[in-house]
Motif scaffolding. Structure first.
Motif, PDB file in Angstrom:
ATOM      1  N   SER A  45       0.827  -1.211   0.000  1.00  0.00           N
ATOM      2  CA  SER A  45       0.000   0.000   0.000  1.00  0.00           C
ATOM      3  C   SER A  45       0.857   1.254   0.000  1.00  0.00           C
ATOM      4  N   GLU A  48       2.126   1.786  -3.352  1.00  0.00           N
ATOM      5  CA  GLU A  48       1.067   2.295  -4.229  1.00  0.00           C
ATOM      6  C   GLU A  48       0.816   3.790  -4.008  1.00  0.00           C
ATOM      7  N   PHE A 102      -6.890   4.799   5.266  1.00  0.00           N
ATOM      8  CA  PHE A 102      -5.987   3.651   5.289  1.00  0.00           C
ATOM      9  C   PHE A 102      -5.408   3.454   6.691  1.00  0.00           C
ATOM     10  N   TYR A 106      -6.084   0.325   9.010  1.00  0.00           N
ATOM     11  CA  TYR A 106      -4.914  -0.474   9.354  1.00  0.00           C
ATOM     12  C   TYR A 106      -4.807  -0.646  10.870  1.00  0.00           C
ATOM     13  N   THR A 125      -9.105  -2.696   4.684  1.00  0.00           N
ATOM     14  CA  THR A 125      -7.871  -1.920   4.515  1.00  0.00           C
ATOM     15  C   THR A 125      -7.379  -2.008   3.073  1.00  0.00           C
ATOM     16  N   LYS A 126      -7.424  -3.217   2.555  1.00  0.00           N
ATOM     17  CA  LYS A 126      -6.985  -3.425   1.170  1.00  0.00           C
ATOM     18  C   LYS A 126      -7.913  -2.666   0.206  1.00  0.00           C
ATOM     19  N   VAL A 129      -7.129   0.990  -0.271  1.00  0.00           N
ATOM     20  CA  VAL A 129      -6.025   1.228  -1.194  1.00  0.00           C
ATOM     21  C   VAL A 129      -6.509   1.048  -2.636  1.00  0.00           C
ATOM     22  N   SER A 130      -7.375   0.067  -2.865  1.00  0.00           N
ATOM     23  CA  SER A 130      -7.911  -0.122  -4.216  1.00  0.00           C
ATOM     24  C   SER A 130      -8.655   1.120  -4.667  1.00  0.00           C
ATOM     25  N   TYR A 191      -2.883  -8.907  -5.832  1.00  0.00           N
ATOM     26  CA  TYR A 191      -3.756  -9.158  -4.691  1.00  0.00           C
ATOM     27  C   TYR A 191      -4.416 -10.523  -4.773  1.00  0.00           C
TER      28      TYR A 191
END
Lengths: 210, 164
Positions: A45, A48, A102, A106, A125-126, A129-130, A191
């Motif tokens: 993340s 990214e 995030f 997290y 959390t993922k 980021v997406s 992912y």
């Protein structure tokens, strides 16, 4: 047939594990770095966030003027102003919002939670980021289309490019579509590998619950 | 974490390590993976220890963190040796009554558990350790009814693996 309850006797009378750790071993262990899924998601993340901010940093007005040879006259088309506004919105509202979300998500990841809650927090959390990635891709595509559109209106573009406008837009669209497709594929692959097990377990846990 | 608390943690973990070894053996194949998962569980326990308020027993809390790590956080690292071929011979071995040695019975039980999916493993482990349904549902975060339905299926699956 063997009674399942008899297994409990086998289980309870099992000899102690042949692998045993001393206090010194455990001391050393707890000071090692975690290689958990959450750590991976965290590092990826951060990459990214950084990687996607880099291109927009170069889209400031002086470099636009230099790179595209945008003249004072063309500035009046509103390209520079437009990019400035988009950048301000991005850096002041969008990026901080995603970084905050995030961080919050997290921090919510906690092994003391139930398995279901832990899994859903990791996935959340993922997802943050997406969404951040999608927002940056959208902004980049939108800005690019706007700039290209404005450029095609200029006299210098029209006098130098002799192909039809339909073809020009077709090429632009294909380039943008290919870029998005590549990013999407890399993303799915990355992912997909990372979250395959978690997604499977989460689905299994939720099954029959409805 | 201060030194005193750290020492207390290490002592508790060392004396309760049996629980983690059972979970590691159920979720991994081979000693290398077993040690790797043990290490990850220890790290997770250590990091979460300051939040452990002592309203549950240390061993109960440890169980929850260990299951969570095995199901959700653990990623097998590449250096581990795959020993899955050992487990493919399971059907050739018959789970005869209780003539065999203790070790052999335990090994077979673990081999069978190893064939279950991650959630079924958690359920079966908690069943074998006599955890009440209220605790099972609390660890996994599902309703007691759902835990019972899932447990019944997991037990059937385990029975079928042991008695093909």
């Amino acid at each position: 047939m063997m009674a399942i309850d008899k297994l409990k006797d086998v289980w309870k009378n099992q000899p102690i594990s042949k692998i045993q750790f001393t206090e010194t071993d455990i001391y050393k262990m707890i000071h090692k770095k975690s290689t958990s899924l959450v750590k991976w998601i965290f590092y990826i993340s951060i990459i990214e966030f950084v990687v996607l901010i880099l291109p927009t940093l170069f889209m400031d007005s002086p470099s636009l003027e230099k790179e595209f040879g945008i003249t004072q006259f063309e500035n009046e088309l509103g390209i520079v102003g437009f990019v400035k506004i988009v950048n301000i919105i991005n850096y002041v509202i969008i990026v901080p919002f995603f970084i905050y979300s995030f961080y919050k998500n997290y921090k919510n990841i906690c092994v003391n939670n139930t398995s279901k809650k832990l899994m859903s927090n990791i996935l959340k959390t993922k997802k943050t980021v997406s969404y951040y990635v999608y927002s940056q891709l959208f902004i980049a595509a939108f800005t690019l289309i706007y700039i290209l559109y404005k450029l095609t209106l200029t006299a210098s573009f029209q006098s130098h490019v002799e192909v039809s406008m339909v073809l020009v837009w077709l090429i632009f669209s294909v380039i943008i579509a290919i870029t998005l497709l590549v990013v999407w594929l890399v993303y799915k692959l990355l992912y997909g590998i990372l979250l395959n097990k978690l997604n499977k377990n989460y689905k299994e846990l939720l099954k029959e619950e409805e | 974490m201060n030194k005193e608390l750290k020492n207390k943690f290490v002592k508790e973990l060392q004396s309760n390590q049996g629980i983690i070894h059972k979970i590691c053996r159920a979720y991994t194949k081979g000693d290398a993976q077993h040690k790797d998962l043990f290490q990850e569980i220890s790290i997770q326990l250590f990091n979460a220890y300051p939040k452990f308020r002592g309203d549950a027993k240390f061993s109960t809390w440890m169980y929850r963190v260990a299951i969570n790590t095995a199901i959700s956080l653990y990623r097998k690292s590449k250096r581990q040796v795959q020993t899955s071929e050992l487990f493919d011979n399971l059907k050739e071995l018959e789970f005869k009554d209780y003539d065999d040695t203790k070790d052999r019975q335990v090994a077979m039980l673990y081999q069978a558990i190893n064939k279950l999916n991650d959630i079924e493993k958690a359920l079966v482990l908690m069943y074998l350790d006599d955890k009440p349904y209220v605790e099972i549902s609390d660890v996994l975060g599902i309703s007691e009814v759902n835990a019972r339905v899932k447990m019944s299926r997991a037990k059937t699956k385990l029975r079928n693996i042991l008695n093909p």
